[in-house]
Scaffold this motif. Structure first.
Motif, PDB file in Angstrom:
ATOM      1  N   ARG A   1      -2.063   5.698 -14.457  1.00  0.00           N
ATOM      2  CA  ARG A   1      -3.512   5.698 -14.208  1.00  0.00           C
ATOM      3  C   ARG A   1      -3.824   5.543 -12.720  1.00  0.00           C
ATOM      4  O   ARG A   1      -4.782   6.095 -12.209  1.00  0.00           O
ATOM      5  N   THR A   2      -2.973   4.771 -12.032  1.00  0.00           N
ATOM      6  CA  THR A   2      -3.160   4.637 -10.584  1.00  0.00           C
ATOM      7  C   THR A   2      -3.026   5.997  -9.921  1.00  0.00           C
ATOM      8  O   THR A   2      -3.844   6.393  -9.080  1.00  0.00           O
ATOM      9  N   GLN A   3      -2.006   6.698 -10.336  1.00  0.00           N
ATOM     10  CA  GLN A   3      -1.777   8.023  -9.766  1.00  0.00           C
ATOM     11  C   GLN A   3      -2.970   8.931 -10.034  1.00  0.00           C
ATOM     12  O   GLN A   3      -3.456   9.630  -9.146  1.00  0.00           O
TER      13      GLN A   3
ATOM     14  N   THR B   1       0.822  -1.209   0.000  1.00  0.00           N
ATOM     15  CA  THR B   1       0.000   0.000   0.000  1.00  0.00           C
ATOM     16  C   THR B   1       0.858   1.262   0.000  1.00  0.00           C
ATOM     17  O   THR B   1       0.558   2.220  -0.715  1.00  0.00           O
ATOM     18  N   GLY B   2       1.946   1.245   0.763  1.00  0.00           N
ATOM     19  CA  GLY B   2       2.822   2.412   0.800  1.00  0.00           C
ATOM     20  C   GLY B   2       3.269   2.815  -0.593  1.00  0.00           C
ATOM     21  O   GLY B   2       3.146   3.974  -0.994  1.00  0.00           O
ATOM     22  N   ASN B   3       3.718   1.837  -1.352  1.00  0.00           N
ATOM     23  CA  ASN B   3       4.179   2.129  -2.707  1.00  0.00           C
ATOM     24  C   ASN B   3       3.078   2.693  -3.577  1.00  0.00           C
ATOM     25  O   ASN B   3       3.257   3.672  -4.297  1.00  0.00           O
ATOM     26  N   ILE B   4       1.901   2.031  -3.506  1.00  0.00           N
ATOM     27  CA  ILE B   4       0.798   2.448  -4.368  1.00  0.00           C
ATOM     28  C   ILE B   4       0.441   3.908  -4.112  1.00  0.00           C
ATOM     29  O   ILE B   4       0.174   4.671  -5.042  1.00  0.00           O
ATOM     30  N   PHE B   5       0.442   4.289  -2.857  1.00  0.00           N
ATOM     31  CA  PHE B   5      -0.039   5.636  -2.559  1.00  0.00           C
ATOM     32  C   PHE B   5       1.035   6.694  -2.709  1.00  0.00           C
ATOM     33  O   PHE B   5       0.744   7.842  -3.019  1.00  0.00           O
TER      34      PHE B   5
END
Ligand SMILES: Nc1ncnc2c1ncn2[C@@H]1O[C@H](COP(=O)(O)OP(=O)(O)OP(=O)(O)O)[C@@H](O)[C@H]1O
Ligand SMILES: [Mg+2]
Lengths: 307, 258
Positions: free
Chosen positions: B248-250, B237-241
């Motif tokens: 697109r995630t960003q 989760t840390g990386n994703i956020f």
């Protein structure tokens, strides 16, 4: 007319035709209202008049003879002015009970089957067909009873065939549409989330149905059974044809019986005087029984929406 | 990016999963590993297939006519779509909490005991024991111990939702699936459920669908971001956020999708 306070005249619409149209629409509206009011009122009023008429004819008789001897004496002999309807009350009770023993489990099982184990598309065809069964004239059911059921009972179980058992079976079949239709609606009204929740806990389909869905639909199912009881108590023609009509307290399911409704229908044609009044009084008894059953059904349905 | 999965065998493995509602493809070649004793969050815009994916994990999609699934889902290396898989058994091992609290119209006690009754357990004191243990685990025992026979539907929303969790814990699942479990709740009740999930993580494996970015960031260890049926990114989760690999995630996290 144009100044009538009831007509909304738009100030920025000086068009006369527009205003006239408004008047016409308003009049039509009022007219429709009164017509519907009159229809609704006359329906209620005729119901009330029927009730009053029966009470007026029947109650004086009950007062004269005494409620106790009318309800609890076993001797029905109009020629000798003996008017005890006890055997008929017992017969009505047994026939209705028998009909429920047959109709309620079958009907509820049918509703469960239709709602849970049959595809929606097929249910949409079958359910109207079952409801159509309610429209078959009761004389047709009676005819089937006389031709098929009574000989069967006579040959395989004994007795005269025309009997308490035959009446119960025919009535049990006749109330099936009522039980199935209303129970189906009650089961379908149970939120789908209950089924999902039960299945998600690892319940089988059947466990979900009997542990959750039937509990949630219980009041509707009970109401369907009570309404069916009302129908069974009041049914006349089919019962006259298959139940044998002997005025006596039955000792077995194979004995012939005469129900309250059958008694009224059979004797009304020639009854006069006190005899006639006795039949009306029988009607009062029926009326009260059916009223009680219907109130119970309504109360059961209310309880469902109450929660 | 370091691989967070090397040290653990995953509890569930989703491999090349395709799902069709009739002709509409709702999941496209989805891959995902669900780690033991971790909270995995599924995020993504409305209609991207999060609920659909979640419902694949305990085969709740079987209830919807016309659904076709290809690919594979493994639970402890056994295929759940295999012919030898008992669906009832599967759903006891992989339980689900729904978006709207859906306690049964029964008493509190009967709700919690439901799973045991389904398993054929009827002994009074055993039921009582499990009811107490489950309600304690869902932090409801103190509030409800004197009201075990009152109807579950009379409870406030957040207690209803925790009752649904308790009902699930009673059957001792391995994986708990939660589909937006807080969306019907106010912030305070949401906080309670989140704390509860953090505690449950010690013993269970949790997969949660959420629309609430802060919630995903607060409680999850791993996150998967979906878009139009694709799993576009999956990782810690840390990386994703903080450092999403996919543009697109960003965009989604910074609020550029609905
Ligand atoms: N029963 C169904 N039949 C047909 N299409 C469906 C069905 N359920 C969902 N879909 C479609 O599948 C896609 C994914 O739906 P899903 O409910 O999984 O999305 P979601 O990510 O959970 O959305 P939300 O955040 O709004 O809950 C949507 O386009 C939806 O319209
Ligand atoms: Mg969803």
């Amino acid at each position: 007319m144009q100044n009538s306070p009831n007509i909304p005249v738009q100030p920025n619409c000086p068009d006369r035709r527009r205003t006239q149209n408004a008047v016409v629409i308003w009049c039509r509206d009022k007219l429709a209202r009164y017509i519907f009011l009159a229809v609704a009122f006359s329906a209620t009023a005729s119901l009330l008049l029927i009730a009053l008429f029966i009470l007026k004819e029947g109650v004086p008789f009950i007062i004269k003879v005494g409620l106790k001897s009318f309800l609890l004496s076993s001797e029905w002999n109009p020629a000798a002015e003996k008017f005890g309807i006890y055997p008929m009350i017992i017969a009505s009770l047994w026939v209705t009970l028998g009909a429920m023993l047959i109709g309620a489990p079958l009907g509820v099982a049918g509703a469960i089957f239709l709602t849970q184990f049959v595809p929606r598309s097929i249910m949409r065809i079958i359910k109207p067909m079952i409801e159509l069964l309610a429209g078959i004239p009761s004389v047709v059911y009676g005819f089937m009873g006389v031709m098929v059921l009574a000989p069967f009972i006579r040959n395989y179980l004994g007795g005269p065939g025309l009997s308490l058992l035959a009446g119960s079976i025919i009535l049990g079949v006749m109330v099936l549409p009522t039980v199935i239709s209303i129970s189906t609606d009650a089961i379908n009204a149970v939120p789908k989330t209950y089924l999902e929740g039960a299945l998600a806990l690892g319940a089988t389909r059947w466990q979900s149905v009997h542990m959750v869905i039937l509990k949630a639909a219980r009041s509707g199912i009970i109401a369907s059974i009570i309404l069916a009881m009302g129908r069974a108590v009041g049914e006349t023609m089919a019962v006259i044809m298959v139940a044998g009509n002997a005025v006596r307290i039955p000792h077995s399911a194979l004995d012939p019986v005469r129900t309250l409704t059958a008694n009224i229908a059979l004797e009304m044609g020639y009854a006069t005087g006190l005899h006639r009044q006795a039949l009306f009084a029988t009607g009062v008894v029926l009326f009260v029984v059916v009223m009680i059953l219907n109130s119970l059904a309504i109360a059961a349905m209310k309880r469902k929406t109450g929660n | 990016m370091s691989n967070p999965f090397v040290s653990q065998t995953p509890r569930m493995t989703i491999r090349n999963l395709d799902l069709f509602y009739g002709t509409f493809q709702a999941l496209k070649q989805v891959n995902l590993l669900v780690q033991i004793n971790r909270i995995t969050a599924l995020i993504g815009p409305s209609g991207c297939g999060k609920s659909t994916l979640l419902r694949c994990l305990n085969r709740m999609n079987d209830l919807i006519p016309g659904v076709r699934v290809t690919g594979d889902v493994l639970l402890d290396s056994q295929s759940i779509y295999g012919s030898d898989m008992d669906v009832c058994r599967l759903r006891k091992r992989v339980g689900m909490v729904f978006q709207r609290p859906n306690p049964f119209p029964l008493s509190v006690r009967d709700n919690v005991a439901f799973g045991l009754r389904v398993a054929g357990i009827t002994r009074k004191n055993q039921l009582q024991e499990v009811v107490e243990r489950s309600l304690r685990a869902a932090w409801l025992w103190e509030q409800l111990k004197d009201r075990l026979d009152s109807p579950a539907l009379s409870l406030p929303m957040d207690q209803q939702q925790r009752l649904c969790v308790a009902r699930l814990l009673a059957v001792e699942p391995e994986v708990i699936l939660m589909d937006e479990p807080c969306s019907a709740l106010d912030p305070i009740s949401t906080g309670k459920i989140e704390d509860l999930m953090l505690e449950l993580r010690e013993q269970y494996t949790i997969v949660i669908v959420t629309h609430n970015m802060q919630q995903a960031a607060r409680i999850s260890d791993l996150s998967g971001c979906m878009l139009l049926g694709d799993m576009i990114e999956f990782g810690p989760t840390g990386n994703i956020f903080t450092n999403p690999a996919d543009k697109r995630t960003q965009d989604y996290i910074s609020g550029r999708y609905g």
